[in-house]
Motif scaffolding. Structure first.
Motif, PDB file in Angstrom:
ATOM      1  N   LEU A 170      26.330   3.343  30.299  1.00 42.91           N
ATOM      2  CA  LEU A 170      25.761   2.014  30.058  1.00 42.91           C
ATOM      3  C   LEU A 170      26.815   0.909  30.054  1.00 42.91           C
ATOM      4  CD1 LEU A 170      22.914   2.690  27.474  1.00 42.91           C
ATOM      5  CD2 LEU A 170      22.677   1.675  29.745  1.00 42.91           C
ATOM      6  N   GLY A 171      27.960   1.151  30.650  1.00 39.02           N
ATOM      7  CA  GLY A 171      28.997   0.125  30.650  1.00 39.02           C
ATOM      8  C   GLY A 171      30.018   0.332  31.739  1.00 39.02           C
ATOM      9  N   CYS A 172      31.092  -0.411  31.619  1.00 38.96           N
ATOM     10  CA  CYS A 172      32.279  -0.243  32.463  1.00 38.96           C
ATOM     11  C   CYS A 172      33.476  -0.721  31.668  1.00 38.96           C
ATOM     12  CB  CYS A 172      32.150  -1.013  33.783  1.00 38.96           C
ATOM     13  SG  CYS A 172      32.343  -2.810  33.655  1.00 38.96           S
ATOM     14  N   GLY A 173      34.664  -0.406  32.139  1.00 37.84           N
ATOM     15  CA  GLY A 173      35.872  -0.797  31.427  1.00 37.84           C
ATOM     16  C   GLY A 173      36.130  -2.288  31.493  1.00 37.84           C
ATOM     17  N   ARG A 174      36.830  -2.791  30.495  1.00 33.98           N
ATOM     18  CA  ARG A 174      37.272  -4.192  30.527  1.00 33.98           C
ATOM     19  C   ARG A 174      38.213  -4.411  31.710  1.00 33.98           C
ATOM     20  NH1 ARG A 174      36.923  -7.510  25.867  1.00 33.98           N
ATOM     21  NH2 ARG A 174      35.854  -6.484  24.118  1.00 33.98           N
ATOM     22  N   TYR A 212      31.170   4.771  23.677  1.00 34.52           N
ATOM     23  CA  TYR A 212      30.833   3.365  23.469  1.00 34.52           C
ATOM     24  C   TYR A 212      29.351   3.103  23.741  1.00 34.52           C
ATOM     25  CZ  TYR A 212      35.895   2.272  23.861  1.00 34.52           C
ATOM     26  OH  TYR A 212      37.256   2.195  23.692  1.00 34.52           O
ATOM     27  N   THR A 213      28.562   4.145  23.918  1.00 33.41           N
ATOM     28  CA  THR A 213      27.241   3.992  24.512  1.00 33.41           C
ATOM     29  C   THR A 213      26.284   3.186  23.653  1.00 33.41           C
ATOM     30  OG1 THR A 213      27.619   6.205  25.440  1.00 33.41           O
ATOM     31  CG2 THR A 213      25.461   5.235  25.764  1.00 33.41           C
ATOM     32  N   LEU A 214      26.327   3.345  22.339  1.00 33.58           N
ATOM     33  CA  LEU A 214      25.383   2.631  21.496  1.00 33.58           C
ATOM     34  C   LEU A 214      25.621   1.124  21.568  1.00 33.58           C
ATOM     35  CD1 LEU A 214      23.024   2.804  19.586  1.00 33.58           C
ATOM     36  CD2 LEU A 214      24.634   3.166  17.693  1.00 33.58           C
ATOM     37  N   GLY A 215      26.872   0.713  21.473  1.00 32.31           N
ATOM     38  CA  GLY A 215      27.183  -0.702  21.618  1.00 32.31           C
ATOM     39  C   GLY A 215      26.840  -1.224  23.001  1.00 32.31           C
ATOM     40  N   ASN A 216      27.123  -0.411  24.015  1.00 32.02           N
ATOM     41  CA  ASN A 216      26.769  -0.796  25.382  1.00 32.02           C
ATOM     42  C   ASN A 216      25.257  -0.949  25.526  1.00 32.02           C
ATOM     43  OD1 ASN A 216      29.444  -0.745  26.161  1.00 32.02           O
ATOM     44  ND2 ASN A 216      29.333   1.278  27.101  1.00 32.02           N
ATOM     45  N   ALA A 217      24.505  -0.051  24.888  1.00 32.16           N
ATOM     46  CA  ALA A 217      23.047  -0.095  24.975  1.00 32.16           C
ATOM     47  C   ALA A 217      22.506  -1.377  24.361  1.00 32.16           C
ATOM     48  CB  ALA A 217      22.445   1.129  24.287  1.00 32.16           C
ATOM     49  N   ARG A 218      23.032  -1.749  23.219  1.00 34.24           N
ATOM     50  CA  ARG A 218      22.558  -2.966  22.556  1.00 34.24           C
ATOM     51  C   ARG A 218      22.866  -4.204  23.384  1.00 34.24           C
ATOM     52  NH1 ARG A 218      24.573  -0.650  16.662  1.00 34.24           N
ATOM     53  NH2 ARG A 218      22.659   0.565  16.247  1.00 34.24           N
ATOM     54  N   PHE A 219      24.017  -4.183  24.063  1.00 31.72           N
ATOM     55  CA  PHE A 219      24.313  -5.298  24.970  1.00 31.72           C
ATOM     56  C   PHE A 219      23.389  -5.279  26.171  1.00 31.72           C
ATOM     57  CE2 PHE A 219      26.403  -6.661  28.888  1.00 31.72           C
ATOM     58  CZ  PHE A 219      26.490  -8.025  28.623  1.00 31.72           C
ATOM     59  N   ALA A 220      23.168  -4.121  26.761  1.00 34.52           N
ATOM     60  CA  ALA A 220      22.319  -4.018  27.949  1.00 34.52           C
ATOM     61  C   ALA A 220      20.941  -4.594  27.683  1.00 34.52           C
ATOM     62  CB  ALA A 220      22.224  -2.566  28.403  1.00 34.52           C
ATOM     63  N   ASP A 236      19.664   3.109  36.886  1.00 35.26           N
ATOM     64  CA  ASP A 236      18.412   2.532  36.413  1.00 35.26           C
ATOM     65  C   ASP A 236      18.570   1.680  35.161  1.00 35.26           C
ATOM     66  OD1 ASP A 236      17.139   3.847  38.497  1.00 35.26           O
ATOM     67  OD2 ASP A 236      16.451   5.521  37.247  1.00 35.26           O
ATOM     68  N   THR A 237      19.679   1.854  34.432  1.00 35.37           N
ATOM     69  CA  THR A 237      19.779   1.221  33.108  1.00 35.37           C
ATOM     70  C   THR A 237      21.081   0.475  32.847  1.00 35.37           C
ATOM     71  OG1 THR A 237      20.636   3.287  32.144  1.00 35.37           O
ATOM     72  CG2 THR A 237      18.245   2.943  32.070  1.00 35.37           C
ATOM     73  N   ASN A 238      22.141   0.765  33.583  1.00 33.82           N
ATOM     74  CA  ASN A 238      23.454   0.184  33.304  1.00 33.82           C
ATOM     75  C   ASN A 238      23.539  -1.196  33.953  1.00 33.82           C
ATOM     76  OD1 ASN A 238      26.228  -0.504  33.358  1.00 33.82           O
ATOM     77  ND2 ASN A 238      26.836   1.642  33.361  1.00 33.82           N
ATOM     78  N   PRO A 239      23.634  -2.268  33.176  1.00 36.42           N
ATOM     79  CA  PRO A 239      23.609  -3.611  33.768  1.00 36.42           C
ATOM     80  C   PRO A 239      24.768  -3.875  34.719  1.00 36.42           C
ATOM     81  CG  PRO A 239      24.284  -3.724  31.464  1.00 36.42           C
ATOM     82  CD  PRO A 239      23.805  -2.326  31.704  1.00 36.42           C
ATOM     83  N   PHE A 240      25.883  -3.196  34.522  1.00 37.44           N
ATOM     84  CA  PHE A 240      27.042  -3.425  35.382  1.00 37.44           C
ATOM     85  C   PHE A 240      26.835  -2.856  36.780  1.00 37.44           C
ATOM     86  CE2 PHE A 240      28.614  -3.586  31.044  1.00 37.44           C
ATOM     87  CZ  PHE A 240      29.289  -4.792  31.047  1.00 37.44           C
ATOM     88  N   ILE A 251      28.204 -10.881  33.709  1.00 31.24           N
ATOM     89  CA  ILE A 251      27.819  -9.809  32.786  1.00 31.24           C
ATOM     90  C   ILE A 251      29.039  -9.298  32.028  1.00 31.24           C
ATOM     91  CG2 ILE A 251      26.830  -7.484  32.617  1.00 31.24           C
ATOM     92  CD1 ILE A 251      25.184  -8.164  35.137  1.00 31.24           C
ATOM     93  N   ARG A 252      30.149  -9.101  32.746  1.00 29.86           N
ATOM     94  CA  ARG A 252      31.359  -8.604  32.096  1.00 29.86           C
ATOM     95  C   ARG A 252      31.857  -9.607  31.057  1.00 29.86           C
ATOM     96  NH1 ARG A 252      33.247  -4.171  30.347  1.00 29.86           N
ATOM     97  NH2 ARG A 252      33.433  -5.470  28.531  1.00 29.86           N
ATOM     98  N   ALA A 253      31.806 -10.895  31.388  1.00 31.30           N
ATOM     99  CA  ALA A 253      32.260 -11.923  30.441  1.00 31.30           C
ATOM    100  C   ALA A 253      31.362 -11.959  29.195  1.00 31.30           C
ATOM    101  CB  ALA A 253      32.271 -13.294  31.120  1.00 31.30           C
TER     102      ALA A 253
END
Length: 256
Positions: free
Chosen positions: A139-143, A174-182, A219-223, A249-251
């Motif tokens: 659900l994310g990508c690296g900074r 980091y998935t839970l935090g990524n999920a809440r952002f997504a 299907d779910t990862n905004p990045f 999105i990254r910003a």
């Protein structure tokens, strides 16, 4: 056949390391070891010897345990020194693009910059397994620590093109935090809502959310979805270039 073990090292930086064992030959590799102790404990628990260490990138939480593991096991270290002069000593300096053999399996080396200079991923087609380090995450990508939005978007679209059944072994919990952002990007995404519920349940039980399937990420990862009409519309960027949407999105995630 390959057996893959997720090794939690959450006391380091919410990290995961991985053990890969070729059951036909008994050869075992470790991927991205920021600390030696969790890997040595996982090996001892299974009665395995370590033959190889693979490194995706040079950040301390991915290489800090390499020297200790090397001293304990004499394992062969593979990585790429390209644009990453602070890598630990390597027994094999891999090209940024290429492949090597692990038992009977081909391991493809993919150049995926954006998070770190010289970042590579390891893709094993026969096992439908991708070890993505800090490029593509659950659900994310690296900074964008050492790279650009253009580099990361190119890397992610390349990984997105792999088969949907590919399992993504990424480096952090980091998935839970990524999920809440997504959810702030696509609140109406039904697949994302279901995944968030699953992630919350897994973490409540202390279970890892890694690996995840590439199809689920698509299907779910905004990045990975910066070029979709629904995401562009949600950000009021319908006519913007894909990479500009990704950068936005990254910003936003960096400020989240």
């Amino acid at each position: 056949m390959l057996e893959i073990v997720t090794v939690p090292a959450l006391e380091v930086f919410d990290n995961y390391y991985f053990l890969i064992r070729d059951t036909d030959t008994g050869k075992t590799a470790a991927v991205d070891c920021g600390g030696a102790a969790p890997v040595l404990a996982a090996l001892e628990a299974r009665g395995w010897d370590l033959d190889e260490i693979w490194i995706t990138h040079h950040h301390w939480d991915h290489v800090g345990g390499v020297a200790g593991l090397k001293a304990e096991t004499a394992a062969r270290v593979r990585g790429t020194r390209h644009a990453a002069p602070n890598m630990p000593p390597l027994d094999e300096d891999l090209p940024q693009e290429g492949s090597f053999r692990f038992g009977a399996h081909e391991v493809q080396v993919l150049h995926v910059p954006g998070h770190a200079n010289g970042h590579i991923a390891f893709y094993i087609p026969s096992a439908d397994a991708l070890f993505s380090g800090d490029s593509l995450m659950a659900l994310g990508c690296g900074r964008l620590i050492e790279g650009t939005a253009e580099e990361m978007w190119t890397s992610l679209t390349r990984l997105r093109a792999l088969p949907r059944e590919t399992m993504v072994y990424s480096g952090h919990e980091y998935t839970l935090g990524n999920a809440r952002f997504a959810a702030t990007i696509e609140p109406g995404n039904a697949a994302l809502k279901a995944r968030i519920a699953e992630v919350e349940s897994l973490r409540a039980e202390g279970k890892p959310t890694v690996p995840s399937s590439l199809g689920l990420e698509c299907d779910t990862n905004p990045f990975l979805r910066a070029d979709t009409a629904s995401v562009k519309s949600a950000l009021d960027m319908a006519d913007a270039p894909d990479v500009a949407v990704f950068a936005e999105i990254r910003a936003r995630k960096d400020r989240f």
